[in-house]
Design a protein around this motif. Structure first.
Motif, PDB file in Angstrom:
ATOM      1  N   SER A 124       0.829  -1.536   0.272  1.00 39.51           N
ATOM      2  CA  SER A 124       0.161   0.133  -0.075  1.00 39.51           C
ATOM      3  C   SER A 124       0.692   1.208  -0.024  1.00 39.51           C
ATOM      4  O   SER A 124       0.464   2.191  -0.621  1.00 39.51           O
ATOM      5  N   PHE A 125       2.199   1.377   0.191  1.00 39.90           N
ATOM      6  CA  PHE A 125       3.030   2.327   0.614  1.00 39.90           C
ATOM      7  C   PHE A 125       4.010   1.947  -1.077  1.00 39.90           C
ATOM      8  O   PHE A 125       4.139   3.410  -1.373  1.00 39.90           O
ATOM      9  N   ASP A 126       4.350   0.938  -0.867  1.00 37.16           N
ATOM     10  CA  ASP A 126       5.021   0.779  -2.855  1.00 37.16           C
ATOM     11  C   ASP A 126       4.409  -0.556  -3.455  1.00 37.16           C
ATOM     12  O   ASP A 126       5.050  -1.377  -2.858  1.00 37.16           O
ATOM     13  N   LYS A 127       3.623  -0.347  -4.547  1.00 38.57           N
ATOM     14  CA  LYS A 127       2.889  -1.370  -5.114  1.00 38.57           C
ATOM     15  C   LYS A 127       4.121  -2.495  -5.915  1.00 38.57           C
ATOM     16  O   LYS A 127       3.535  -3.406  -6.043  1.00 38.57           O
ATOM     17  N   ARG A 128       5.500  -1.812  -5.820  1.00 43.86           N
ATOM     18  CA  ARG A 128       6.431  -3.168  -6.280  1.00 43.86           C
ATOM     19  C   ARG A 128       6.043  -4.332  -5.217  1.00 43.86           C
ATOM     20  O   ARG A 128       6.998  -5.419  -5.927  1.00 43.86           O
ATOM     21  N   LEU A 129       6.270  -3.813  -3.792  1.00 42.74           N
ATOM     22  CA  LEU A 129       6.373  -5.023  -3.576  1.00 42.74           C
ATOM     23  C   LEU A 129       5.291  -5.989  -3.081  1.00 42.74           C
ATOM     24  O   LEU A 129       5.471  -7.638  -2.601  1.00 42.74           O
ATOM     25  N   ASN A 130       3.855  -5.956  -4.316  1.00 41.80           N
ATOM     26  CA  ASN A 130       2.801  -7.056  -4.412  1.00 41.80           C
ATOM     27  C   ASN A 130       3.254  -7.937  -5.016  1.00 41.80           C
ATOM     28  O   ASN A 130       3.425  -9.157  -6.140  1.00 41.80           O
ATOM     29  N   VAL A 131       5.037  -7.498  -5.573  1.00 39.02           N
ATOM     30  CA  VAL A 131       5.337  -8.654  -6.542  1.00 39.02           C
ATOM     31  C   VAL A 131       5.799  -9.694  -5.466  1.00 39.02           C
ATOM     32  O   VAL A 131       5.573 -11.521  -6.871  1.00 39.02           O
ATOM     33  N   VAL A 132       6.068 -10.038  -4.985  1.00 39.73           N
ATOM     34  CA  VAL A 132       5.960 -11.428  -3.745  1.00 39.73           C
ATOM     35  C   VAL A 132       4.870 -12.522  -3.934  1.00 39.73           C
ATOM     36  O   VAL A 132       4.626 -13.715  -3.852  1.00 39.73           O
ATOM     37  N   SER A 133       3.543 -11.934  -4.121  1.00 44.98           N
ATOM     38  CA  SER A 133       2.008 -13.013  -3.984  1.00 44.98           C
ATOM     39  C   SER A 133       1.929 -12.672  -5.311  1.00 44.98           C
ATOM     40  O   SER A 133       0.725 -12.957  -5.768  1.00 44.98           O
ATOM     41  N   LEU A 134       3.056 -12.667  -6.562  1.00 50.72           N
ATOM     42  CA  LEU A 134       2.109 -13.065  -8.315  1.00 50.72           C
ATOM     43  C   LEU A 134       2.015 -14.304  -7.622  1.00 50.72           C
ATOM     44  O   LEU A 134       2.348 -15.530  -7.050  1.00 50.72           O
ATOM     45  N   PRO A 135       1.263 -15.052  -8.754  1.00 51.29           N
ATOM     46  CA  PRO A 135       0.169 -16.640  -8.533  1.00 51.29           C
ATOM     47  C   PRO A 135       1.983 -17.578  -9.737  1.00 51.29           C
ATOM     48  O   PRO A 135       2.291 -17.386  -9.979  1.00 51.29           O
ATOM     49  N   PHE A 136       1.800 -18.123  -8.723  1.00 46.93           N
ATOM     50  CA  PHE A 136       2.574 -19.696  -8.746  1.00 46.93           C
ATOM     51  C   PHE A 136       3.498 -19.129  -9.135  1.00 46.93           C
ATOM     52  O   PHE A 136       4.954 -20.059  -9.635  1.00 46.93           O
ATOM     53  N   LEU A 137       4.673 -17.869  -7.471  1.00 46.10           N
ATOM     54  CA  LEU A 137       5.516 -17.545  -8.148  1.00 46.10           C
ATOM     55  C   LEU A 137       6.419 -18.629  -7.838  1.00 46.10           C
ATOM     56  O   LEU A 137       8.196 -18.900  -8.482  1.00 46.10           O
ATOM     57  N   PHE A 138       5.959 -18.786  -6.427  1.00 42.87           N
ATOM     58  CA  PHE A 138       7.250 -20.000  -5.730  1.00 42.87           C
ATOM     59  C   PHE A 138       6.739 -21.553  -6.334  1.00 42.87           C
ATOM     60  O   PHE A 138       5.554 -21.435  -6.190  1.00 42.87           O
ATOM     61  N   SER A 139       7.754 -22.198  -6.481  1.00 40.43           N
ATOM     62  CA  SER A 139       6.616 -23.960  -6.548  1.00 40.43           C
ATOM     63  C   SER A 139       7.367 -24.492  -4.784  1.00 40.43           C
ATOM     64  O   SER A 139       6.899 -25.809  -4.990  1.00 40.43           O
ATOM     65  N   SER A 140       7.544 -24.347  -4.185  1.00 37.56           N
ATOM     66  CA  SER A 140       8.081 -24.707  -2.425  1.00 37.56           C
ATOM     67  C   SER A 140       8.490 -23.795  -1.908  1.00 37.56           C
ATOM     68  O   SER A 140       9.150 -22.927  -2.503  1.00 37.56           O
ATOM     69  N   PHE A 141       8.864 -24.561  -0.148  1.00 34.57           N
ATOM     70  CA  PHE A 141       9.716 -23.588   0.713  1.00 34.57           C
ATOM     71  C   PHE A 141      11.018 -23.558   0.242  1.00 34.57           C
ATOM     72  O   PHE A 141      11.800 -22.799   0.921  1.00 34.57           O
ATOM     73  N   ASP A 142      11.876 -24.622  -0.603  1.00 33.23           N
ATOM     74  CA  ASP A 142      12.977 -24.586  -1.024  1.00 33.23           C
ATOM     75  C   ASP A 142      13.113 -23.429  -2.071  1.00 33.23           C
ATOM     76  O   ASP A 142      14.034 -22.369  -1.713  1.00 33.23           O
ATOM     77  N   ASP A 143      12.169 -23.315  -2.368  1.00 31.86           N
ATOM     78  CA  ASP A 143      11.909 -22.763  -3.646  1.00 31.86           C
ATOM     79  C   ASP A 143      12.376 -20.389  -2.695  1.00 31.86           C
ATOM     80  O   ASP A 143      12.385 -19.760  -3.605  1.00 31.86           O
ATOM     81  N   VAL A 144      11.153 -20.566  -2.208  1.00 33.80           N
ATOM     82  CA  VAL A 144      10.989 -19.762  -1.541  1.00 33.80           C
ATOM     83  C   VAL A 144      12.984 -19.131  -1.003  1.00 33.80           C
ATOM     84  O   VAL A 144      13.001 -17.824  -0.838  1.00 33.80           O
ATOM     85  N   ASP A 145      13.359 -19.780  -0.268  1.00 31.46           N
ATOM     86  CA  ASP A 145      14.467 -20.038   0.499  1.00 31.46           C
ATOM     87  C   ASP A 145      15.440 -19.467  -0.592  1.00 31.46           C
ATOM     88  O   ASP A 145      16.148 -18.433  -0.464  1.00 31.46           O
TER      89      ASP A 145
END
Length: 353
Positions: A124-145
């Motif tokens: 809500s302060f900087d729209k760029r930070l919504n990038v983390v919530s793009l659909p199926f951006l991560f495949s697993s917790f290992d991918d997150v890390d």
């Protein structure tokens, strides 16, 4: 007189031997002072730090691993500074009457020293930070890390720091799993026309719209009653958050997937961080990173515990087949183009290439 001179000479010799004897250090039998600061690698005493009290604000409640992260950080920093730094934990954004955006604003302004809030609230302060919530951006917790601890994490960290804060670590809210009271969601057709309450994010709303749901938003405090009365069929959240609000009492089905992810930015007011002694900055950075990593582990442990708890309570848990997951992923691909202007293609590429 001769006896007196002899006595003086004997005394002088004893004093001389005492001065030259031993190894020149303290006796190994003498107890070390428990109040003494730890020695540095060079053998010098560690610096004495000014006593300070820092407030830590987070949006989750007192009994969550969000608040645990603040306590964990506070204990580590206190231990490393000989008790000079005290961290007070204010869960559920008590300092701002429950307002999450004001909780972040307080850290930006310096009225609050430390904050842990979701990237969705930060967006809500900087729209760029919504990038983390793009659909199926991560495949697993290992991918997150791999991504958040790598170049992609550095890229979003630079955005956070451009807001006047210092990023101590990236913690975890987790994968957001949809629940509902109508039917299992095994394929995209099963989500069609379900009235799903989503968090207040344009990206989230668009994702569920593309998946065929009837999307609505509401204050989290109103969601349980809305589900109980049938105003909404379902909601989406990480399992520990949903369980904390007793969602399993009013929801029969959960889809356990990697469709949408939430992280937590653990930050400190930038001016405060820059005013700290370099040695204290090092302590703060090391403890912040460790506390965030510990929180991720606790969040994932809680995720699995809730999953088993819900299964035992009769909630039907559905995990998508690869084919069904691909159907959802393909349907939401337009988000990558539609939100490229807000998120910037450069930031999207940091996560996808």
């Amino acid at each position: 007189m001769k006896k007196f001179l002899a006595l003086l000479m004997t005394l002088a010799m004893v004093l001389s031997l005492a001065a030259c004897g031993g190894n020149g250090g303290a006796s190994t039998d003498a107890p070390a002072s428990t109040d003494a600061p730890a020695a540095t690698d060079g053998g010098d005493a560690a610096p004495q730090f000014e006593k300070q009290t820092w407030k830590f604000a987070c949006s989750a409640t007192e009994n969550t691993c969000w608040a645990d992260m603040g306590r964990d950080f506070g204990q580590m920093v206190s231990d490393a500074t000989g008790g000079a730094i005290t961290v007070e934990v204010y869960a559920a954004d008590q300092l701002t009457a429950g307002n999450q955006t004001e909780g972040i604003q307080g850290v930006m302004d310096g009225t609050i020293e430390l904050s842990a809030h979701s990237n969705i609230i930060y967006s809500s302060f900087d729209k760029r930070l919504n990038v983390v919530s793009l659909p199926f951006l991560f495949s697993s917790f290992d991918d997150v890390d791999a991504k958040l601890d790598g170049d992609a994490g550095k890229a979003v960290g630079e955005v956070v720091e451009s807001m006047g804060m210092h990023l101590l670590g990236i913690a975890e809210n987790g994968f957001r799993h949809p629940t509902n009271s109508k039917r299992p969601i095994e394929k995209m057709a099963d989500m069609k026309d379900l009235k799903i309450r989503v968090a207040g994010s344009d990206l989230l709303k668009r994702e569920y719209d593309l998946w065929g749901a009837s999307v609505t938003t509401a204050n989290w405090s109103e969601v349980y009653t809305g589900l109980q009365t049938g105003t909404y069929d379902g909601q989406e959240n990480p399992l520990p958050t949903a369980d904390g609000a007793s969602m399993s009492d009013v929801q029969k089905y959960v889809t356990y997937w990697t469709g949408v992810y939430d992280c937590i930015f653990f930050t400190m007011n930038g001016e405060l961080y820059n005013s700290l002694d370099p040695e204290l900055q090092k302590i703060v950075d090391e403890c912040g990173m460790k506390a965030a990593q510990n929180q991720r582990e606790l969040e994932r442990q809680g995720d699995q515990e809730v999953l088993e708890k819900w299964k035992a309570a009769g909630v039907t848990v559905t995990e998508l087949t690869p084919e069904a997951a691909e159907e959802f992923r393909q349907a939401a691909l337009p988000c990558y183009e539609e939100f490229a202007g807000d998120l910037t293609q450069e930031l999207i590429d940091a996560f996808t290439k």
